[in-house]
Write a protein that holds these residues in place. Sequence first.
Motif, PDB file in Angstrom:
ATOM      1  N   ARG A  72       1.862 -22.704   8.271  1.00 61.05           N
ATOM      2  CA  ARG A  72       2.934 -21.817   7.814  1.00 61.05           C
ATOM      3  C   ARG A  72       3.271 -20.902   8.979  1.00 61.05           C
ATOM      4  N   LEU A 124       1.512 -17.217  -1.843  1.00 60.47           N
ATOM      5  CA  LEU A 124       0.523 -16.154  -1.651  1.00 60.47           C
ATOM      6  C   LEU A 124      -0.601 -16.592  -0.723  1.00 60.47           C
ATOM      7  N   PHE A 162      -7.950 -11.432  -5.422  1.00 55.11           N
ATOM      8  CA  PHE A 162      -8.153 -10.449  -6.484  1.00 55.11           C
ATOM      9  C   PHE A 162      -6.965 -10.466  -7.422  1.00 55.11           C
ATOM     10  N   THR A 167      -1.489  -6.589 -10.644  1.00 57.08           N
ATOM     11  CA  THR A 167      -1.333  -6.768  -9.205  1.00 57.08           C
ATOM     12  C   THR A 167      -2.165  -7.968  -8.784  1.00 57.08           C
ATOM     13  N   VAL A 186      -8.615  -5.611   4.782  1.00 56.12           N
ATOM     14  CA  VAL A 186      -8.448  -6.981   4.280  1.00 56.12           C
ATOM     15  C   VAL A 186      -9.599  -7.322   3.333  1.00 56.12           C
ATOM     16  N   PHE A 187      -9.466  -8.459   2.691  1.00 54.40           N
ATOM     17  CA  PHE A 187     -10.562  -9.076   1.967  1.00 54.40           C
ATOM     18  C   PHE A 187     -11.443  -9.769   2.991  1.00 54.40           C
ATOM     19  N   ASP A 227       3.045  -7.228  -6.989  1.00 50.03           N
ATOM     20  CA  ASP A 227       3.107  -6.963  -8.426  1.00 50.03           C
ATOM     21  C   ASP A 227       3.264  -8.266  -9.197  1.00 50.03           C
ATOM     22  N   ARG A 261     -13.524  -6.743  -4.959  1.00 49.19           N
ATOM     23  CA  ARG A 261     -12.693  -7.681  -4.197  1.00 49.19           C
ATOM     24  C   ARG A 261     -11.350  -7.073  -3.804  1.00 49.19           C
ATOM     25  N   ARG A 262     -10.950  -6.039  -4.542  1.00 53.04           N
ATOM     26  CA  ARG A 262      -9.666  -5.406  -4.227  1.00 53.04           C
ATOM     27  C   ARG A 262      -9.751  -4.805  -2.818  1.00 53.04           C
ATOM     28  N   GLU A 303      -3.661  -9.975  -5.344  1.00 48.73           N
ATOM     29  CA  GLU A 303      -3.863  -9.793  -3.913  1.00 48.73           C
ATOM     30  C   GLU A 303      -4.251 -11.112  -3.261  1.00 48.73           C
ATOM     31  N   SER A 304      -3.664 -11.340  -2.086  1.00 49.37           N
ATOM     32  CA  SER A 304      -4.136 -12.423  -1.225  1.00 49.37           C
ATOM     33  C   SER A 304      -4.870 -11.761  -0.069  1.00 49.37           C
ATOM     34  N   VAL A 305      -5.358 -12.566   0.872  1.00 51.09           N
ATOM     35  CA  VAL A 305      -6.108 -11.977   1.984  1.00 51.09           C
ATOM     36  C   VAL A 305      -5.277 -10.887   2.659  1.00 51.09           C
ATOM     37  N   LYS A 306      -3.992 -11.167   2.826  1.00 51.58           N
ATOM     38  CA  LYS A 306      -3.159 -10.296   3.653  1.00 51.58           C
ATOM     39  C   LYS A 306      -2.377  -9.230   2.896  1.00 51.58           C
ATOM     40  N   ALA A 307      -2.113  -9.424   1.598  1.00 53.00           N
ATOM     41  CA  ALA A 307      -1.153  -8.531   0.951  1.00 53.00           C
ATOM     42  C   ALA A 307      -1.388  -8.403  -0.548  1.00 53.00           C
ATOM     43  N   ALA A 308      -0.741  -7.410  -1.149  1.00 54.60           N
ATOM     44  CA  ALA A 308      -0.786  -7.201  -2.594  1.00 54.60           C
ATOM     45  C   ALA A 308       0.621  -7.345  -3.160  1.00 54.60           C
ATOM     46  N   ILE A 332      -5.847 -16.475  -3.006  1.00 56.88           N
ATOM     47  CA  ILE A 332      -5.829 -15.294  -3.881  1.00 56.88           C
ATOM     48  C   ILE A 332      -7.243 -14.728  -3.963  1.00 56.88           C
ATOM     49  N   ARG A 372      -5.257  -1.449   2.319  1.00 54.64           N
ATOM     50  CA  ARG A 372      -4.312  -1.928   3.336  1.00 54.64           C
ATOM     51  C   ARG A 372      -3.975  -0.797   4.288  1.00 54.64           C
ATOM     52  N   ILE A 411      -6.431 -19.194   4.928  1.00 52.87           N
ATOM     53  CA  ILE A 411      -7.090 -18.184   5.759  1.00 52.87           C
ATOM     54  C   ILE A 411      -8.605 -18.185   5.552  1.00 52.87           C
TER      55      ILE A 411
END
Lengths: 128, 371
Positions: free
Chosen positions: B33, A34, A39, A57, B327-328, A66, B304-305, A59-64, A37, B308, B49
């Motif tokens: 990566r 991931l 959230f 769920t 993004v975050f 499950d 924080r959520r 979330e990482s910086v780029k994606a969510a 992280i 996208r 990141i």
Amino acid sequence: MSTEDLRFTKEHEWVRIEGAKAVFGLSDYAQRELGDITFIELPPIGKQVAHFEAYSTVESVKAANDVYAPLSGEVIAVNSVLENAPEKINQSPYDEGWICRIRVADPGETADLMDAAQYEEYTQGLKS
Amino acid sequence: MSFLQQRGGRVTPDTNNLKTTPLADHHRRAGARMVEFAGWLMPVQYAGIIEEHLHTRSKAGLFDTCHMGEFYVRGPHAAKAVDRLVTCRLDNLHNGQARYGFFLNEKGGVVDDLIVFRLAVEEYLLVVNAGTLDKDRAWVEAHLEGDVDFSDESYCTAKLDLQGPASSGVMAAVIGSGSLAMIERFRFRHVLIDGIEVLVSRTGYTGEAGFELFFEAGAAGRIWDRLIDFESVRPVGLGARDTLRLEKGLSLYGHEIDEEHTPLEAGLKRFVHFEKDFIGRDALMKQEREGVARSLKGFVCEGRRSPRHGFEIRRDGEVVGSVTSGVFSPCLKCGIAMGYVNLEGTADGGAMVLTDGKAEIRATIQAPPFV
């Protein structure tokens, strides 16, 4: 921290059985995949989670993504530290980064999970 | 200047697989990566990141941007031919100056965004996106007029971005403070770094002070090593490149801008010079007279959520638009986004909900930059 007493899912969640209760978290492999992280949605206390079904769920910086429940049961505690410090999952996936504790509904479901050695072999296979 | 004559480059199109830049081995050694991006195998992250993002904001980040495209237009009619292709004003662009602008289609939609460098009276460099390279090449070749020579030198040209507040100090050490002082924002110079001819331009995509360096592909490893040796410089991947640009509200082609959206809708009118002829001008003039029906806005989320690309934008339960990037934000520690909304009731400060049907994220409209 030792992972000897943990069981794992193919979706990279871990569970530690503590008698009639169990603790859920995300594996070290999962947190590496991931990345940072940012959230995690903590389930409400009292929520019924079902074996291999999504209950949260992450979330990482780029994606969510499950998060799936290794076992069925009722959520009785959550790691509220993660609300403002979800990076604990990156830093300490098997200890400070635990997600929630449940009351186990069906201990027989553990038969569907991998032990630490099997999981290690499974993740090695994913890297190739 | 061109790097075409200096063979030995390795920005190689791999026909059956992903393209790699000359720095692929450097990235692997640095623990990157690698992921697919626009047909290229590129580093998405090294240390992480957030760490790379914060490092670029406080010190300096080094980015491999060799995948981007470099077109040269040369010849007696180069100035006139390029002028008609791009939206920005060029008649007052001097040698050593660069300017941001767009290629537009006949509807006023954005074919690509680019930076035009005037190398000489009859020589221009156009720096375009990697993902649109083939489309851009065909479009430019189809629309160039007069006595000009077009040359796509993307695959023999290396490009590195050095961005962040420490970048000036690093460049002063590498090219000398005298040379550096002559490179103002959106200006460039040709300098020698360890005997390698490098076009150094004070431009970038992070909202920080910074530079873009262009040189022959074969020297990529040497220039990378030279810069990364500075204590303040760390490698930064595409992941942080995206969070850095979004915090500053910089548009990304394929997200905020594309062939279906015009610069006016994207709030980028300042890069359009209506007092000249360019492809797409008629459609854009018409939109300018009649007004736009939608507009690009920034959003700061409550928690924080993070929303996208593709999330719906709702106001009082009604769908009023769509998120183009989200993004975050490593600096603000909350979700940030940009997206198009209908104009009614979507002023700054407006409360919105951004949702994919599952997550519902409360957000406020706020004009970028967010930091």
